[in-house]
Design an enzyme around this catalytic site. Structure first.
Site, PDB file in Angstrom:
ATOM      1  CB  CYS A   1     -23.126 123.613  35.118  1.00  0.00           C
ATOM      2  SG  CYS A   1     -23.710 124.029  33.476  1.00  0.00           S
TER       3      CYS A   1
ATOM      4  CG  HIS B   1     -27.528 123.369  36.853  1.00  0.00           C
ATOM      5  ND1 HIS B   1     -26.752 124.201  37.636  1.00  0.00           N
ATOM      6  CD2 HIS B   1     -27.352 123.777  35.587  1.00  0.00           C
ATOM      7  CE1 HIS B   1     -26.140 125.085  36.862  1.00  0.00           C
ATOM      8  NE2 HIS B   1     -26.492 124.849  35.605  1.00  0.00           N
TER       9      HIS B   1
ATOM     10  CD  GLU C   1     -27.691 123.089  41.000  1.00  0.00           C
ATOM     11  OE1 GLU C   1     -27.192 122.010  40.628  1.00  0.00           O
ATOM     12  OE2 GLU C   1     -27.461 124.181  40.431  1.00  0.00           O
TER      13      GLU C   1
HETATM   14  N1  GLN Z   1     -20.888 129.066  31.459  1.00  0.00           N
HETATM   15  C1  GLN Z   1     -21.000 127.670  31.202  1.00  0.00           C
HETATM   16  C2  GLN Z   1     -21.826 127.397  29.965  1.00  0.00           C
HETATM   17  O1  GLN Z   1     -22.534 128.243  29.523  1.00  0.00           O
HETATM   18  C3  GLN Z   1     -21.584 126.944  32.379  1.00  0.00           C
HETATM   19  C4  GLN Z   1     -23.009 127.267  32.605  1.00  0.00           C
HETATM   20  C5  GLN Z   1     -23.493 126.908  33.977  1.00  0.00           C
HETATM   21  O2  GLN Z   1     -22.698 126.646  34.853  1.00  0.00           O
HETATM   22  N2  GLN Z   1     -24.784 126.914  34.179  1.00  0.00           N
HETATM   23  O3  GLN Z   1     -21.775 126.315  29.421  1.00  0.00           O
END
Ligand code: GLN
Length: 615
Positions: free
Chosen positions: A453, A588, A590
């Protein structure tokens, strides 16, 4: 009828729109079914029994196991409850867990991971407590909006009903209306918990401890539920704690006795008492607890500390808790012995891999923001654990804060000795420049890299700055000036705000054949879970790919980049960057790693890191 309708009150509309908004552009998962808020005549009858029974619900078909903590919180109720559920699931029973959370937040979307541990995201986009992650991993079963209840969710449902006139002139009270709403949630789960079909057992975990103000109405609702459902319907388990003061050197049962007494004062007689403790609970202590709490000795069991949570299901069997629960609920006839034997075999193989001394040590760096609180990245921790078991690797995790790593030299020193690096998800600017330095170091030195992410986004920024030559590359999350390689999702530009403006939940990812991602997943179409507000700005995609960055995973229809990678090698004469393992994903990974099905991109990272260190 009141003239004021719930729909006309903006705040209530917001509440009603939970679970969180999801994108329509991307063929979102179905909006989780929500209880119908229509006014029904049955709700108006003037009886003290207000107990909404969902249509089609058959009393006695589904049983309930209720786990309530006493003495103190943090005893691992979720772990205990999921382990018991697993043992019953292994026997062929359909199970559905539910967590009843005391806090007033409608969901966990706005909770600070520093205080509450990671925000776990479900397939349907629900942002919830990390315990739901434990349920998914232990049971290997996807949870939904219906497996997670907070006081805020209950109260918002009630206020909506009240505004809609559903209570037809009655005063709305904690009892019977709030407790009724809790029972409605439980029974709806009983009726639909197995992909829309009824389950055999609902496992209820009550947040907090007996005696807390904020969970009192849950405990009362459960007492009522047991009463209404009748004998053999409900098994109450008290999870308690046996203290062992160092100065005394022996176990003392008084705190446990008082805690259980507190529960009994609420009208609940526990059928089973599970005693958490640092060491095995002695027979004398068990006898005392049994005597003061009316529970037979064989139903007072020791649940002392274990090196791994995954061994608990086997230990519960050894203690005979499964047998006692089946007897209490008269469920012996629904057991499938053959199924249990098979399930135990698979699980045992995983446990052996997990607990045996591993042959290959490995150091993995994790560059996060909440490095002091491991719970903030619980799923990453677990995903690595799963891989360690399958690949015979003793993975040592190094959690690094990157705020001070502002030069290539500082990044190099910080990463010295690491075999692989993860940049996990995150929000805000703190530590971002340090992460970019670290990604560069990994990319230029062949250190296996997995960007999750935010880790995907910083990899794009790094590549743009140092390979493409866009020196001021950044994200609009971090800076208003510069080249916005990462910017807010177009469809989100309208709806800024907390929680509601994120792209949440499972989405399809189309993978390009022949890439590292296709190799890892063994296919070209996967579904993974997202939680983000920003993404790669489409106008830079061509420049990035011309310079050698490969976007190997995309949204099936829209120009949303979801996986990036660098190839292992290139054609002769093509001197654009190559790398043994450099991959990032906007989602994500994970969140979907399971003990028996570890997540492919984590497996890839560990395999590549092992190859780098051990050849
Ligand atoms: N801050 C970034 C976004 O909002 C990444 C979000 C995250 O890592 N969950 O896109």
């Amino acid at each position: 009828m009141p003239t004021l309708r719930g729909d006309s009150i903006p705040e209530l509309r917001v509440l009603a729109s939970s679970p969180p908004t999801r994108q329509t552009e991307s063929g979102p998962p179905e909006k989780p079914g929500k209880p119908s808020l229509a006014s029904t005549a049955e709700e108006s009858v003037s009886t003290e029994f207000y107990s909404p029974i969902p249509k089609g619900y058959v009393k006695g078909r589904t049983k309930y196991v209720v786990v309530i903590g006493t003495v103190m919180s943090g005893l691992g109720k979720g772990i205990f409850s999921s382990s018991v559920a697993k043992v019953l699931k292994d026997k062929g029973l359909k199970v559905a867990p539910i967590k009843l959370e005391g806090y007033l937040n409608v969901d966990a979307g706005t909770l600070n991971p520093y205080r509450h541990g990671e925000v776990f995201v479900l397939d349907d986009g629900t942002e919830c407590d990390m315990d739901l992650g434990t349920y998914e991993r232990v049971l290997d079963q996807n949870m939904t909006y219906h497996n997670y209840v907070t006081s805020g969710k209950i109260f918002s449902e009630i206020l909506l009903r009240e505004r809609r006139g559903s209570y037809l002139g009655r005063d709305v009270q904690m009892i019977p209306h709030v407790t009724g709403e809790v029972k409605r949630n439980l029974r709806e789960l009983a009726l639909t918990g197995d992909n829309g079909k009824p389950v055999d057992v609902v496992f209820v975990e009550v947040g907090g401890t007996a005696g807390d103000y904020e969970n009192g109405f849950y405990i009362e609702a459960l007492r009522e539920l047991a009463f209404e459902e009748g004998p053999e319907s409900t098994c109450f388990v008290a999870l308690t704690y046996v203290i062992e003061p160092k100065a005394l050197g022996e176990q003392k049962s008084k705190a446990a006795q008082l805690g259980i007494k507190r529960l009994m004062e609420s009208g609940i007689q526990p059928h089973i008492i599970a005693c958490r403790a640092s060491n095995p609970v002695t027979d004398v202590v068990r006898q005392k607890i049994a005597m003061f709490s009316n529970a037979p000795l064989e139903r007072v069991v020791s649940m002392h500390d274990r090196p791994s949570i995954y061994t608990i299901p086997e230990e519960l069997r050894a203690e005979g808790i499964d047998r006692e629960i089946l007897s209490q609920l008269n469920l012996h006839s629904r057991v499938n012995q053959k199924k249990e034997d098979e399930a135990r075999k698979d699980w045992t193989r995983f446990i052996v891999g997990l607990t045996k001394p591993k042959r290959k040590p490995l150091s993995i760096g994790i560059l996060g923001k909440y490095t002091e609180v491991r719970d903030a990245y619980a799923s990453i921790d677990k995903a690595l654990e799963h891989c360690g078991s399958h690949l015979d690797a003793e993975i040592e995790q190094h959690w690094l804060e990157t705020t001070d790593l502002v030069s290539p030299e500082l990044a190099r020193r910080a990463l010295e000795g690491l075999d692989g690096v993860i940049v996990p998800g995150g929000f805000g600017i703190r530590g971002v420049e340090g992460k970019i330095q670290c990604v560069r170091h990994c990319r230029e030195n062949g250190i296996p890299y997995l960007g999750i992410c935010l880790g995907f986004q910083v990899a794009v920024i790094e590549y743009a700055r140092n390979v493409v030559g866009i020196k001021d590359a950044t994200s609009t999350e971090f800076s208003k000036s510069g080249s916005p390689l990462i910017s807010v999702l177009p469809e989100q530009k309208e709806i800024e705000g907390l929680g509601a403006s994120m792209r949440l939940g499972a989405q399809d990812v189309q993978i390009e054949a022949g890439t590292l991602a296709a190799h890892l997943y063994g296919g070209t179409s996967v579904r993974e879970r997202f939680r983000h507000r920003y993404e790669v700005e489409p106008k830079y995609i061509q420049q990035l790919t011309d310079a050698g960055l490969v976007f190997s995973g995309k949204h099936p229809e829209h120009q949303i980049m979801q996986i990036l990678e660098l190839p292992r090698d290139r054609a002769e004469g093509d001197d654009r960057p190559t790398h043994p393992y450099f991959i990032g994903m906007q989602y994500h990974p994970e969140l979907t790693s399971r003990p028996l099905r570890p997540q492919p991109s984590f497996m890839g990272l560990i395999a590549a890191s092992l190859a780098r260190r051990h050849g």
